[in-house]
Design a protein around this motif. Structure first.
Motif, PDB file in Angstrom:
ATOM      1  N   UNK A 128      52.327  18.561  90.241  1.00  0.00           N
ATOM      2  CA  UNK A 128      52.882  19.011  88.960  1.00  0.00           C
ATOM      3  C   UNK A 128      54.196  18.305  88.663  1.00  0.00           C
ATOM      4  N   UNK A 129      55.027  18.119  89.674  1.00  0.00           N
ATOM      5  CA  UNK A 129      56.292  17.398  89.518  1.00  0.00           C
ATOM      6  C   UNK A 129      56.039  15.965  89.064  1.00  0.00           C
ATOM      7  N   UNK A 130      55.042  15.313  89.676  1.00  0.00           N
ATOM      8  CA  UNK A 130      54.719  13.930  89.318  1.00  0.00           C
ATOM      9  C   UNK A 130      54.263  13.826  87.863  1.00  0.00           C
ATOM     10  N   UNK A 131      53.451  14.789  87.433  1.00  0.00           N
ATOM     11  CA  UNK A 131      52.953  14.765  86.053  1.00  0.00           C
ATOM     12  C   UNK A 131      54.097  15.003  85.067  1.00  0.00           C
ATOM     13  N   UNK A 132      54.937  16.007  85.343  1.00  0.00           N
ATOM     14  CA  UNK A 132      56.042  16.345  84.437  1.00  0.00           C
ATOM     15  C   UNK A 132      57.008  15.181  84.251  1.00  0.00           C
ATOM     16  N   UNK A 133      57.185  14.383  85.301  1.00  0.00           N
ATOM     17  CA  UNK A 133      58.198  13.324  85.264  1.00  0.00           C
ATOM     18  C   UNK A 133      57.610  11.923  85.204  1.00  0.00           C
ATOM     19  N   UNK A 134      56.300  11.860  84.915  1.00  0.00           N
ATOM     20  CA  UNK A 134      55.625  10.563  84.774  1.00  0.00           C
ATOM     21  C   UNK A 134      55.878   9.640  85.982  1.00  0.00           C
ATOM     22  N   UNK A 135      55.756  10.208  87.170  1.00  0.00           N
ATOM     23  CA  UNK A 135      55.976   9.423  88.389  1.00  0.00           C
ATOM     24  C   UNK A 135      54.777   8.533  88.650  1.00  0.00           C
ATOM     25  N   UNK A 136      55.026   7.230  88.722  1.00  0.00           N
ATOM     26  CA  UNK A 136      53.995   6.260  89.090  1.00  0.00           C
ATOM     27  C   UNK A 136      54.585   5.315  90.129  1.00  0.00           C
ATOM     28  N   UNK A 137      53.724   4.562  90.809  1.00  0.00           N
ATOM     29  CA  UNK A 137      54.200   3.628  91.822  1.00  0.00           C
ATOM     30  C   UNK A 137      55.006   2.488  91.207  1.00  0.00           C
ATOM     31  N   UNK A 139      57.295   2.951  88.981  1.00  0.00           N
ATOM     32  CA  UNK A 139      58.634   3.455  88.685  1.00  0.00           C
ATOM     33  C   UNK A 139      59.634   2.889  89.688  1.00  0.00           C
ATOM     34  N   UNK A 140      60.751   2.371  89.211  1.00  0.00           N
ATOM     35  CA  UNK A 140      61.779   1.842  90.100  1.00  0.00           C
ATOM     36  C   UNK A 140      62.388   2.977  90.922  1.00  0.00           C
ATOM     37  N   UNK A 141      62.744   2.695  92.172  1.00  0.00           N
ATOM     38  CA  UNK A 141      63.314   3.758  93.001  1.00  0.00           C
ATOM     39  C   UNK A 141      64.583   4.358  92.402  1.00  0.00           C
ATOM     40  N   UNK A 142      65.373   3.542  91.709  1.00  0.00           N
ATOM     41  CA  UNK A 142      66.580   4.069  91.074  1.00  0.00           C
ATOM     42  C   UNK A 142      66.228   5.128  90.034  1.00  0.00           C
ATOM     43  N   UNK A 143      65.124   4.910  89.326  1.00  0.00           N
ATOM     44  CA  UNK A 143      64.690   5.887  88.321  1.00  0.00           C
ATOM     45  C   UNK A 143      64.066   7.109  88.992  1.00  0.00           C
ATOM     46  N   UNK A 144      63.310   6.878  90.074  1.00  0.00           N
ATOM     47  CA  UNK A 144      62.692   7.998  90.773  1.00  0.00           C
ATOM     48  C   UNK A 144      63.757   8.942  91.316  1.00  0.00           C
ATOM     49  N   UNK A 214      56.935   3.552  95.648  1.00  0.00           N
ATOM     50  CA  UNK A 214      57.863   2.582  95.079  1.00  0.00           C
ATOM     51  C   UNK A 214      59.163   2.359  95.830  1.00  0.00           C
ATOM     52  N   UNK A 215      59.425   3.119  96.898  1.00  0.00           N
ATOM     53  CA  UNK A 215      60.685   2.960  97.634  1.00  0.00           C
ATOM     54  C   UNK A 215      60.673   1.642  98.409  1.00  0.00           C
ATOM     55  N   UNK A 216      61.743   0.891  98.318  1.00  0.00           N
ATOM     56  CA  UNK A 216      61.779  -0.445  98.917  1.00  0.00           C
ATOM     57  C   UNK A 216      62.185  -0.432 100.388  1.00  0.00           C
ATOM     58  N   UNK A 217      62.951   0.568 100.811  1.00  0.00           N
ATOM     59  CA  UNK A 217      63.395   0.601 102.204  1.00  0.00           C
ATOM     60  C   UNK A 217      62.201   0.709 103.157  1.00  0.00           C
ATOM     61  N   UNK A 218      62.335   0.076 104.307  1.00  0.00           N
ATOM     62  CA  UNK A 218      61.326   0.249 105.348  1.00  0.00           C
ATOM     63  C   UNK A 218      62.029   0.216 106.701  1.00  0.00           C
ATOM     64  N   UNK A 219      61.397   0.798 107.696  1.00  0.00           N
ATOM     65  CA  UNK A 219      61.999   0.867 109.027  1.00  0.00           C
ATOM     66  C   UNK A 219      61.400  -0.188 109.943  1.00  0.00           C
ATOM     67  N   UNK A 220      62.165  -0.542 110.974  1.00  0.00           N
ATOM     68  CA  UNK A 220      61.719  -1.479 111.993  1.00  0.00           C
ATOM     69  C   UNK A 220      61.834  -0.800 113.350  1.00  0.00           C
TER      70      UNK A 220
END
Length: 281
Positions: A128-137, A139-144, A214-220
């Motif tokens: 429901x949160x994703x639908x209300x806020x038009x969350x898509x992959x 979407x830039x992480x800054x906007x998310x 859409x988050x750019x960070x990743x772990x090593x």
């Protein structure tokens, strides 16, 4: 008498030559101590025990392959994750091979090899949160992370908390993943940031959750040795490099581990390659 003495000398020389040869190569010949590898054997498919209590898993096989590379026997030291670094410091273990994420805090107390596993940073969100806020992959992480009034929950001491906080987001810290997933599922929280396991978490609640990719960070994740153990660190780095080469560990292990990764991630389209290479940016 001279003939007997000559025979004796010849035999003695042959024994000495054989003794010298036996001192080269693996630990069974040289008497070198086993490589003591610390890992927590309760994180399948990476580290676990089989039905007979023997270590098994991807990282167990990596440890054994590293031992073969060095010509040393391997001794697995089953250690709770929180005690892995102390095991290095006390000498109980020589090296950690246990999906340990590289971070600045740990780099203060151990030396890390080159990475050999990678973890995406994903967000489990309420549908429901994703639908209300038009969350898509897309979407830039800054906007998310700028979505107003989003409620974040995260596992203390992990990227669940540190990544949202890096964007200035307050996070309700929890001590177990299950309670966080339930909050997303029932709508009392909106976002739970995590690693690759988020894929399986979504699979557990497919009707009420979505994944934001859409988050750019990743772990090593890397092998860890005691500070200053440059010899073993150099050996670990050289071995990690061979893992990716033709004929190396990863090039020959795909068929063996792909199914385990399918089950781990709850996605038949994702195999070993998904966790051994950094995500494309």
């Amino acid at each position: 008498m001279k003939k007997i003495t000559g025979v004796f000398v010849s035999i003695l020389m042959a024994v000495l030559i054989l003794a010298g040869c036996s001192g080269q190569g693996g630990s069974a010949q040289s008497g070198e101590a086993p490589l003591k590898v610390a890992m927590d054997l309760k994180f399948p498919p990476f580290t676990e025990m089989d039905e007979n209590g023997n270590p098994k898993g991807i990282e167990v096989d990596i440890a054994k392959a590293f031992g073969d590379y060095l010509g040393r026997e391997v001794e697995i030291i089953n250690t709770d994750f929180s005690m892995l670094i102390p095991a290095l410091e006390t000498g109980e273990a020589d090296i950690i091979i246990c999906d340990m994420t590289v971070n600045e805090e740990r780099k203060e107390v151990v030396d890390f090899s080159e990475p050999y596993l990678y973890g995406r940073t994903l967000a489990l969100v309420g549908k429901d949160f994703a639908v209300r806020n038009n969350v898509t992959d897309e979407m830039k992480p800054e906007d998310f992370f700028a979505i107003k009034d989003a409620r974040y929950v995260g596992l203390a001491g992990t990227i669940s908390v540190s990544v949202p906080q890096s964007y200035g987001i307050p996070v309700e810290e929890i001590t177990d993943v299950a309670s966080g997933l339930m909050e997303i599922n029932n709508g009392t929280a909106d976002v739970f940031v995590g690693a690759n396991t988020i894929i399986g978490n979504h699979d557990a609640y497919p009707d009420t959750t979505e994944i934001y990719w859409g988050i750019k960070e990743y772990s090593q994740s890397a092998m860890a040795v005691k500070k200053g153990n440059t010899e073993l660190l150099d050996q670990a780095n050289a071995f990690v490099k061979t893992m990716y080469e033709d004929g190396g560990f990863y090039k020959t292990a795909g068929d063996k581990y792909d199914e385990a990764i399918h089950n781990y991630l709850k996605d038949d389209s994702l195999g070993l390659d998904f966790i051994i290479y950094p995500p494309k940016q």
